[in-house]
Design a protein around this motif. Structure first.
Motif, PDB file in Angstrom:
ATOM      1  N   VAL A  34       0.532   9.051   2.685  1.00  0.00           N
ATOM      2  CA  VAL A  34       1.880   9.169   3.254  1.00  0.00           C
ATOM      3  C   VAL A  34       2.888   9.567   2.179  1.00  0.00           C
ATOM      4  N   THR A  35       3.789  10.457   2.540  1.00  0.00           N
ATOM      5  CA  THR A  35       4.953  10.779   1.709  1.00  0.00           C
ATOM      6  C   THR A  35       6.207  10.593   2.551  1.00  0.00           C
ATOM      7  N   ARG A  76       8.561   1.154  -3.034  1.00  0.00           N
ATOM      8  CA  ARG A  76       7.994  -0.197  -3.100  1.00  0.00           C
ATOM      9  C   ARG A  76       6.996  -0.441  -1.968  1.00  0.00           C
ATOM     10  N   PHE A  77       7.341  -0.031  -0.761  1.00  0.00           N
ATOM     11  CA  PHE A  77       6.465  -0.253   0.396  1.00  0.00           C
ATOM     12  C   PHE A  77       5.175   0.561   0.282  1.00  0.00           C
ATOM     13  N   THR A  81       5.621   7.555  -6.067  1.00  0.00           N
ATOM     14  CA  THR A  81       6.666   7.950  -7.005  1.00  0.00           C
ATOM     15  C   THR A  81       7.339   9.200  -6.459  1.00  0.00           C
ATOM     16  N   LEU A  82       8.544   9.047  -5.966  1.00  0.00           N
ATOM     17  CA  LEU A  82       9.263  10.150  -5.335  1.00  0.00           C
ATOM     18  C   LEU A  82      10.135  10.880  -6.354  1.00  0.00           C
ATOM     19  N   VAL A 133       2.643  12.476  -4.045  1.00  0.00           N
ATOM     20  CA  VAL A 133       3.511  11.455  -4.651  1.00  0.00           C
ATOM     21  C   VAL A 133       2.749  10.175  -4.974  1.00  0.00           C
ATOM     22  N   ASP A 134       1.438  10.163  -4.671  1.00  0.00           N
ATOM     23  CA  ASP A 134       0.647   8.943  -4.872  1.00  0.00           C
ATOM     24  C   ASP A 134      -0.320   9.054  -6.041  1.00  0.00           C
ATOM     25  N   GLY A 135      -0.150  10.094  -6.869  1.00  0.00           N
ATOM     26  CA  GLY A 135      -1.000  10.251  -8.039  1.00  0.00           C
ATOM     27  C   GLY A 135      -2.341  10.906  -7.760  1.00  0.00           C
TER      28      GLY A 135
END
Length: 225
Positions: A34-35, A76-77, A81-82, A133-135
């Motif tokens: 999810v982004t 946080r949820f 990293t946006l 955005v999640d690496g």
């Protein structure tokens, strides 16, 4: 790419950001990547120069972007990293379109809200949605978009039109609209009233978007259906 749009009606401050973050957590628990994108219809380029008394706390991203606090909730949820591009404002959109106009990118055409502003909004959403955005490698499966403000606000109209076009562009299987609305309780009779939500949904449908799901906020547990 599948898109989940969170809109709000009746009044602001109903918790669209927490709703968007929670939807993202549920999707992530289902094994999806999810982004998130936050749309703020104000004319400021970003939240950095805005009073916290008026707009709330500013959240600073890893790339130095000063953005709405909702992006902090997303990080946080969802453990992502946006970047500052995950926060779209009217100021950013108009700035990018006017810079193109000054460079002559529109080849002398009359620059208008439709199609130039709406196309810029769609292009921004589609380009940011595919940035991981999640690496991990590759784009996410779902992009959760929160539309700030309240349906019916003049400043949000170009975004609603752009999102209406996007819904047709990607097809019904790839677009879901969740509308967050208020169910007030009249103190005199202690009864929940759905009429404000009915008007909010009617306004949204008149603009070309029909909610698939309703999230209602009320002072008491909901007993309406």
């Amino acid at each position: 790419m599948k898109y989940v749009l969170i809109s709000g009606g009746v009044v602001s401050g109903l918790g669209k950001g927490v709703t968007a973050s929670s939807i993202g957590v549920v999707l992530k628990a289902c094994g999806l990547r999810v982004t998130s994108i936050k749309i703020d219809p104000y004319l400021n380029i970003d939240a950095g120069t805005m009073s916290p008394f008026e707009h709330g706390e500013v959240f600073v991203l890893d790339d130095g972007g000063e953005v709405d606090l909702d992006l902090g909730n997303y990080e946080r949820f969802l453990d992502v990293t946006l970047t500052k591009d995950n926060n779209i404002t009217t100021g950013k959109i108009y700035q990018s379109v006017l810079e193109k106009e000054r460079k002559g990118d529109y080849l002398g055409k009359t620059v208008q809200v439709v199609p130039h502003i709406t196309d810029a909004i769609k292009d921004w959403i589609e380009s940011v949605a595919v940035i991981p955005v999640d690496g991990k490698e590759g784009p996410a499966d779902v992009c959760v978009i929160e539309l700030g403000g309240t349906v019916g606000d003049i400043e949000s109209m170009p975004f609603i039109e752009a999102l209406r076009q996007l819904s047709f562009q990607v097809g019904p299987d790839n677009f879901c609209l969740i509308h967050v609305s208020l169910i007030p309780v009249l103190g005199v009779v202690g009864e929940q009233k759905t009429k404000p939500t009915q008007h909010s949904v009617r306004e949204l449908r008149a603009l070309g978007l029909t909610p698939h799901l309703l999230t209602s906020r009320s002072a008491e547990p909901s007993d309406t259906s």
